[in-house]
Design an enzyme around this catalytic site. Structure first.
Site, mmCIF file in Angstrom:
data_model
loop_
_atom_site.group_PDB
_atom_site.id
_atom_site.type_symbol
_atom_site.label_atom_id
_atom_site.label_comp_id
_atom_site.label_asym_id
_atom_site.label_seq_id
_atom_site.Cartn_x
_atom_site.Cartn_y
_atom_site.Cartn_z
ATOM 1 C CE LYS A 66 -1.664 -10.545 -3.000
ATOM 2 N NZ LYS A 66 -3.027 -10.248 -2.553
ATOM 3 C CG HIS A 79 -1.867 -1.066 1.375
ATOM 4 N ND1 HIS A 79 -1.757 -2.069 2.296
ATOM 5 C CD2 HIS A 79 -2.989 -1.311 0.672
ATOM 6 C CE1 HIS A 79 -2.789 -2.892 2.178
ATOM 7 N NE2 HIS A 79 -3.539 -2.468 1.201
ATOM 8 C CB SER A 97 -1.605 -10.350 0.904
ATOM 9 O OG SER A 97 -2.938 -10.511 1.348
ATOM 10 C CB SER A 98 -4.225 -7.047 4.501
ATOM 11 O OG SER A 98 -3.910 -5.811 3.923
ATOM 12 N NE ARG A 99 -8.634 -11.959 2.815
ATOM 13 C CZ ARG A 99 -9.244 -11.151 1.947
ATOM 14 N NH1 ARG A 99 -8.589 -10.730 0.882
ATOM 15 N NH2 ARG A 99 -10.479 -10.755 2.138
#
Ligand code: PAF
Length: 284
Positions: free
Chosen positions: A149, A37, A189-191
């Protein structure tokens, strides 16, 4: 950086930012910010006078059994990162502000939404297209920045902007930014934070196996056989299931069964433990 959470406040602040003809770059996010980000913020800052970031965990893009409630929310930490990047304004609406009582509209982008994540997450791209269209209308940016992504998401948003004539030539100002990766190649990734240490280690096989498959495809091996071997490699390496592994035309996202040199994209979604990871790479 100022943070606003009502449309009235947003419009007031935007009027002030636009004084003297300053340009605005919008970076829509769902928060839980990471280096990927922040790269988008930096790109926006280098191309525009002001960066407006949005943080909104959009309920309409999550399916009933998905991770909406568990999705990480960390507004204070995110704000500190945005301040450090020189972001001018943070738009962080509540669900009620974004979807007031009686809200009844939805945008559905046919074709590019149909396969891949659209097939494995029904309704997901309607939720994305609707909220991004609202964000574009709310902020009216000169440019908007999205990570590659989510390659299919980017294609859906571009198609939506073209189809709905969103202040042309705005569709040409939707900027895709290359995926930022961890040192072992895993796409940020936030995940990723959901991964156990063992699964995090195993997950690095995903980009490695993708590079191997792409090398085979560009060397002329049959696409279907390469994708089968690729899936088996992931399963042998610790992944639990594959949602999809495909080769698609880089623009239309139509499935490519024989590679002939036209720019294509390898697209993958696979589950490891409770976590669903997606990735994509160019095939040229
Ligand atoms: O990529 C995301 O974080 C989201 O899908 C987006 C574009 C902010 C829409 O909610």
């Amino acid at each position: 950086m100022q943070t606003v959470n009502t449309l009235d406040m947003l419009r007031n602040k935007l009027t002030a930012l636009r004084a003297d003809g300053a340009t605005i770059g919008l970076v829509p996010t769902m928060g839980a910010l990471h280096e990927g980000h922040l790269t988008l913020m930096r790109q926006a800052k280098s191309a525009c006078d002001h960066v407006v970031a949005s943080i909104f965990v959009n309920p309409t893009q999550f399916g009933p059994n998905e991770d909406l409630d568990a999705y990480p929310r960390q507004l204070a930490d995110d704000s500190a990162m945005l301040i450090a990047e020189g972001v001018s304004l943070l738009w962080a609406p509540t669900v009620e502000e974004m979807y007031p009582s009686g809200f009844a509209s939805s945008i559905s982008v046919e074709g590019v939404s149909a396969e891949f994540c659209g097939a494995s997450r029904p309704g997901h791209f309607d939720g994305v297209a609707t909220v991004v269209c609202k964000l574009f209308n709310q902020v009216q940016p000169d440019r908007a920045f999205f990570g590659e992504k989510d390659f299919q998401q980017l294609a859906v948003i571009r198609q939506m902007a073209r189809d709905l004539d969103l202040s042309a030539p705005f569709a040409d100002n939707i900027i895709g930014v290359p995926t930022v990766r961890e040192p072992d190649g895993l796409a940020m990734s936030s995940r990723n934070r959901y991964l156990s240490p063992e699964n995090r280690q195993a997950a690095a096989i995903l980009p490695k196996a993708m590079h191997q498959a792409i090398a085979q495809i560009t060397a002329g091996s049959p696409v279907a056989a390469v994708l089968n071997q690729f899936e088996q490699r992931l399963l042998d390496g610790g992944f639990d299931s594959i949602d999809y592994a495909a080769l698609a035309d880089a623009r239309s996202l139509a499935i490519v069964s024989e590679f002939n040199g036209t720019p294509a994209r390898m697209l993958v979604a696979a589950r490891i433990g409770q976590t669903r990871l997606i990735d994509n790479l160019p095939v040229n």
